[in-house]
Design a protein around this motif. Structure first.
Motif, PDB file in Angstrom:
ATOM      1  N   VAL A  35       8.806  13.564  16.921  1.00  0.00           N
ATOM      2  CA  VAL A  35       8.091  12.377  16.444  1.00  0.00           C
ATOM      3  C   VAL A  35       9.064  11.248  16.106  1.00  0.00           C
ATOM      4  N   ASP A  36      10.288  11.583  15.702  1.00  0.00           N
ATOM      5  CA  ASP A  36      11.267  10.539  15.422  1.00  0.00           C
ATOM      6  C   ASP A  36      11.737   9.872  16.707  1.00  0.00           C
ATOM      7  N   LEU A  37      11.836  10.644  17.781  1.00  0.00           N
ATOM      8  CA  LEU A  37      12.278  10.089  19.050  1.00  0.00           C
ATOM      9  C   LEU A  37      11.276   9.094  19.609  1.00  0.00           C
ATOM     10  N   PHE A  38       9.984   9.402  19.506  1.00  0.00           N
ATOM     11  CA  PHE A  38       8.966   8.578  20.160  1.00  0.00           C
ATOM     12  C   PHE A  38       8.424   7.462  19.265  1.00  0.00           C
ATOM     13  N   ILE A  39       8.222   7.751  18.002  1.00  0.00           N
ATOM     14  CA  ILE A  39       7.593   6.736  17.147  1.00  0.00           C
ATOM     15  C   ILE A  39       8.391   6.480  15.877  1.00  0.00           C
ATOM     16  N   GLY A  40       9.609   7.020  15.801  1.00  0.00           N
ATOM     17  CA  GLY A  40      10.450   6.756  14.640  1.00  0.00           C
ATOM     18  C   GLY A  40       9.891   7.309  13.360  1.00  0.00           C
ATOM     19  N   PHE A  41       9.162   8.401  13.449  1.00  0.00           N
ATOM     20  CA  PHE A  41       8.517   8.969  12.273  1.00  0.00           C
ATOM     21  C   PHE A  41       9.504   9.852  11.519  1.00  0.00           C
ATOM     22  N   SER A  42       9.476   9.735  10.188  1.00  0.00           N
ATOM     23  CA  SER A  42      10.269  10.601   9.331  1.00  0.00           C
ATOM     24  C   SER A  42       9.547  10.714   7.988  1.00  0.00           C
ATOM     25  N   PHE A  43      10.143  11.445   7.083  1.00  0.00           N
ATOM     26  CA  PHE A  43       9.526  11.563   5.763  1.00  0.00           C
ATOM     27  C   PHE A  43       9.548  10.215   5.025  1.00  0.00           C
ATOM     28  N   PHE A  44      10.558   9.396   5.320  1.00  0.00           N
ATOM     29  CA  PHE A  44      10.571   8.052   4.729  1.00  0.00           C
ATOM     30  C   PHE A  44       9.451   7.197   5.301  1.00  0.00           C
ATOM     31  N   THR A  45       9.093   7.449   6.550  1.00  0.00           N
ATOM     32  CA  THR A  45       7.977   6.714   7.149  1.00  0.00           C
ATOM     33  C   THR A  45       6.688   6.976   6.389  1.00  0.00           C
ATOM     34  N   VAL A  46       6.543   8.190   5.897  1.00  0.00           N
ATOM     35  CA  VAL A  46       5.353   8.520   5.102  1.00  0.00           C
ATOM     36  C   VAL A  46       5.297   7.631   3.867  1.00  0.00           C
ATOM     37  N   LEU A  47       6.449   7.454   3.223  1.00  0.00           N
ATOM     38  CA  LEU A  47       6.486   6.587   2.048  1.00  0.00           C
ATOM     39  C   LEU A  47       6.173   5.144   2.422  1.00  0.00           C
ATOM     40  N   GLN A  48       6.671   4.700   3.595  1.00  0.00           N
ATOM     41  CA  GLN A  48       6.390   3.334   4.034  1.00  0.00           C
ATOM     42  C   GLN A  48       4.913   3.129   4.343  1.00  0.00           C
ATOM     43  N   LEU A  49       4.285   4.148   4.931  1.00  0.00           N
ATOM     44  CA  LEU A  49       2.852   4.059   5.190  1.00  0.00           C
ATOM     45  C   LEU A  49       2.056   3.968   3.900  1.00  0.00           C
ATOM     46  N   ILE A  50       2.517   4.696   2.913  1.00  0.00           N
ATOM     47  CA  ILE A  50       1.860   4.608   1.603  1.00  0.00           C
ATOM     48  C   ILE A  50       2.023   3.202   1.038  1.00  0.00           C
ATOM     49  N   GLU A  51       3.236   2.657   1.226  1.00  0.00           N
ATOM     50  CA  GLU A  51       3.487   1.302   0.740  1.00  0.00           C
ATOM     51  C   GLU A  51       2.568   0.294   1.424  1.00  0.00           C
ATOM     52  N   ILE A  52       2.411   0.418   2.750  1.00  0.00           N
ATOM     53  CA  ILE A  52       1.539  -0.506   3.483  1.00  0.00           C
ATOM     54  C   ILE A  52       0.112  -0.409   2.971  1.00  0.00           C
ATOM     55  N   GLY A  53      -0.333   0.819   2.739  1.00  0.00           N
ATOM     56  CA  GLY A  53      -1.701   0.996   2.243  1.00  0.00           C
ATOM     57  C   GLY A  53      -1.904   0.335   0.896  1.00  0.00           C
ATOM     58  N   ILE A  54      -0.929   0.523   0.007  1.00  0.00           N
ATOM     59  CA  ILE A  54      -1.040  -0.090  -1.327  1.00  0.00           C
ATOM     60  C   ILE A  54      -0.989  -1.613  -1.229  1.00  0.00           C
ATOM     61  N   ALA A  55      -0.060  -2.105  -0.374  1.00  0.00           N
ATOM     62  CA  ALA A  55       0.062  -3.558  -0.229  1.00  0.00           C
ATOM     63  C   ALA A  55      -1.207  -4.168   0.353  1.00  0.00           C
ATOM     64  N   ALA A  56      -1.802  -3.475   1.315  1.00  0.00           N
ATOM     65  CA  ALA A  56      -3.041  -3.980   1.915  1.00  0.00           C
ATOM     66  C   ALA A  56      -4.154  -4.054   0.876  1.00  0.00           C
ATOM     67  N   CYS A  57      -4.219  -3.065   0.024  1.00  0.00           N
ATOM     68  CA  CYS A  57      -5.244  -3.066  -1.027  1.00  0.00           C
ATOM     69  C   CYS A  57      -5.008  -4.213  -2.015  1.00  0.00           C
ATOM     70  N   VAL A  58      -3.721  -4.377  -2.375  1.00  0.00           N
ATOM     71  CA  VAL A  58      -3.406  -5.457  -3.311  1.00  0.00           C
ATOM     72  C   VAL A  58      -3.724  -6.808  -2.692  1.00  0.00           C
ATOM     73  N   PHE A  59      -3.355  -6.979  -1.436  1.00  0.00           N
ATOM     74  CA  PHE A  59      -3.627  -8.231  -0.744  1.00  0.00           C
ATOM     75  C   PHE A  59      -5.122  -8.499  -0.684  1.00  0.00           C
ATOM     76  N   ARG A  60      -5.893  -7.467  -0.375  1.00  0.00           N
ATOM     77  CA  ARG A  60      -7.347  -7.635  -0.295  1.00  0.00           C
ATOM     78  C   ARG A  60      -7.920  -7.999  -1.647  1.00  0.00           C
ATOM     79  N   CYS A  61      -7.430  -7.372  -2.683  1.00  0.00           N
ATOM     80  CA  CYS A  61      -7.939  -7.667  -4.032  1.00  0.00           C
ATOM     81  C   CYS A  61      -7.607  -9.107  -4.430  1.00  0.00           C
ATOM     82  N   ARG A  62      -6.376  -9.561  -4.154  1.00  0.00           N
ATOM     83  CA  ARG A  62      -5.986 -10.930  -4.497  1.00  0.00           C
ATOM     84  C   ARG A  62      -6.789 -11.952  -3.711  1.00  0.00           C
ATOM     85  N   LYS A  63      -7.047 -11.654  -2.435  1.00  0.00           N
ATOM     86  CA  LYS A  63      -7.802 -12.578  -1.598  1.00  0.00           C
ATOM     87  C   LYS A  63      -9.221 -12.741  -2.119  1.00  0.00           C
ATOM     88  N   ASN A  64      -9.838 -11.645  -2.478  1.00  0.00           N
ATOM     89  CA  ASN A  64     -11.193 -11.698  -3.027  1.00  0.00           C
ATOM     90  C   ASN A  64     -11.211 -12.473  -4.346  1.00  0.00           C
TER      91      ASN A  64
END
Length: 557
Positions: A523-552
């Motif tokens: 998975v790292d070879l094809f899509i650059g996935f690692s355990f740190f990527t999991v943390l980054q995905l969590i970060e994106i999810g949180i940021a998206a929620c925060v952005f949506r809340c601020r926009k509303n």
């Protein structure tokens, strides 16, 4: 008028205001950098790109995801196939333990002794009955129903069975004496040092082939020097003159086995012929197997073990099922099995089989059809017959059995359910035929998870080589002529050429840590996935929620 200098305080307040302003600028700069470097910013940045670029990137990323899913699928398939491989290594040692040896004569009845006893008792008619019964059993191929065979020749088999119930087992009365199987003195040699058997009882073992002699049952023979002179050697006397007229082959059957393994049936041995010097070169092997899901090994509890060994071998598994089939199909306990269980203080097993046989005989009206089944055994006659055995070789082994265990064995409750000679011989042929015709469904005998085995290479040469050699080294009271020695003597050598053990270990091809490593690499070879990527995905999810809340929130304002 008092003038107060407020410059220090004004300067301090100015400095604090300046620091607050600088700190705010730094924080704003950090927040700006965080937004620019975050994955959330990268998502926002994609929106500003041309549509064609976004489509191309979507195709590339989608293709990589599909390829990753395909590769991960193959990894999962490989892992859940639970494949394994064998790792084999050769380990050289200072000494290697020889296997245990069980040596059985091809003839289980001393016909010479039988004739002497029958003539002495004036019972020549019984000898003729015995010869007729042996001729019939030799021709029996197992295709005819056993009960029909017995009833068609009841005048012969009935007399045989009646004799055994009145005077004791023919196998016990006239069995081959293991003491006469060993020729010369010392009885055997190991590493070139001659040794004698001091207690024949510890070397005797009842089997389907009669009473056999055992060596190295306690695993004390440890060879440290390669070659025949460093191994085990013994001279055996076939005693052809004592063979039954129906015995088809002369010689001995030798079983190579683990010291903890028990031999009951004529399975897995090899035959050595008289007039030969036989060399058995061994290669020691040890194996460790995997159980489910990677392998098929299984440790089956050994209920018939000599030393209460925990698990049974493949041969012992097969023997157990054959013995149980004989008891079920023929309604009696083979005498060699009963003797083994009696020797090893496992009579509770025989008592359990006795209850099953009692029900079997009740259904077949056995007691009514065979009146001799209730006859009392003549123990005095049994002792008298056994007392006529030879006192050569290791000593009067059969007499030793009579003195120590015959009385208790014959008086035990289970003895009336023990097979007679005719019934046991015919039953063995019947069960063997049913197995060949697949009329008996035996369970598959699994491979134990850990065991020892030996490869054998057997060569033979004529023995004794010359008459001169015979006169110098072999001639004794039993072997008086060169021709007699050529027809009776076997010299057996069992040895290692190389003091080493071949160890085979079954190892899982995919272990959990291997799977994790290959999964991460794919998975790292094809899509650059690692355990740190999991943390980054969590970060994106949180940021998206925060952005949506601020926009509303901004829309409401």
């Amino acid at each position: 008028m008092v003038v107060i200098n407020t410059d220090p305080w004004d300067e301090q307040a100015h400095n604090e205001e300046s620091r607050d302003r600088d700190s705010g600028q730094k924080e704003q700069t950090l927040f700006s950098f965080q937004d620019l470097a975050s994955d959330y910013y990268q998502v926002l940045r994609q929106r500003s790109r041309p549509r064609i670029c976004r489509i191309l990137w979507a195709i590339v990323v989608g293709g990589l995801f599909i390829m990753t899913i395909y590769m991960v699928y193959n990894l999962l398939r490989a892992y859940f196939r639970y494949e394994s491989f064998n790792k084999t290594s050769i380990v050289w040692k200072d000494n290697v333990t020889l296997p245990a040896l069980t040596i059985c004569s091809s003839n289980h009845i001393n016909y010479t002794l039988m004739k002497e006893v029958f003539e002495k008792d004036g019972d020549s008619e019984m000898l003729e009955v015995f010869n007729q019964a042996m001729d019939i059993l030799e021709k029996y191929d197992g295709n005819e129903d056993l009960e029909e065979l017995v009833m068609s020749k009841f005048d012969i088999f009935g007399k045989m069975a009646s004799y055994e119930f009145q005077k004791g087992s023919i196998r016990l009365n006239f069995g081959m004496d293991v003491g006469t199987m060993v020729s010369g003195s010392p009885h055997y040699s190991f590493e070139g040092i001659g040794k004698n058997v001091t207690n024949p009882m510890n070397h005797m073992h009842p089997t389907e082939l009669g009473l056999c002699i055992e060596f190295n049952d306690n695993a004390v023979f440890q060879q440290s020097c390669g070659g025949p002179k460093g191994g085990f050697s013994i001279d055996l006397n076939t005693n052809v003159r004592d063979y039954l007229p129906t015995t088809s082959s002369h010689g001995f059957t030798v079983f190579i086995r683990d010291p903890d393994e028990n031999v009951m049936l004529n399975v897995g041995g090899f035959v050595i012929s008289p007039g030969t010097e036989t060399f058995v070169r061994l290669t020691s092997k040890s194996a460790k197997r995997l159980g489910p899901p990677h392998g098929t090994c299984k440790n089956v509890p050994n209920i018939y073990s000599k030393r209460n060994v925990k698990f049974e071998s493949i041969r012992e598994c097969w023997q157990r099922q054959v013995i149980q089939a004989m008891i079920e199909k023929c309604g009696c306990i083979p005498i060699y099995f009963a003797a083994q269980m009696f020797f090893w203080n496992k009579t509770h097993i025989l008592d359990e089989f006795g209850e099953e046989i009692k029900q079997y005989r009740a259904q077949k009206e056995y007691e009514k059809r065979y009146e001799w089944a209730n006859a009392e055994v003549n123990y005095t006659s049994l002792k008298k017959t056994q007392g006529t055995q030879s006192e050569k070789g290791l000593g009067d082994s059969i007499q030793s059995i009579s003195n120590r265990i015959a009385d208790r064995f014959m008086r035990a409750p289970f003895y009336k359910y023990v097979c007679g000679l005719v019934q046991e011989t015919a039953c063995a042929v019947l069960v063997d035929t049913m197995i060949k015709k697949r009329q008996l469904q035996f369970e598959r005998c699994p491979e134990p998870c850990q065991y020892n085995e030996w490869d054998t290479a057997i060569t033979s040469i004529p023995f004794p080589p010359t008459e001169t050699y015979f006169k110098k080294f072999l001639k004794n009271e039993d072997l008086k002529t060169y021709e007699h020695a050529k027809n009776n003597v076997v010299r057996l050598h069992v040895y290692y050429d190389d003091i080493r053990v071949q160890q085979t270990t079954q190892i899982p091809a995919y272990q959990p840590h291997n799977f994790i490593a290959e999964f991460g690499g794919t998975v790292d070879l094809f899509i650059g996935f690692s355990f740190f990527t999991v943390l980054q995905l969590i970060e994106i999810g949180i940021a998206a929620c925060v952005f949506r809340c601020r926009k509303n929130k901004d829309v409401k304002v």
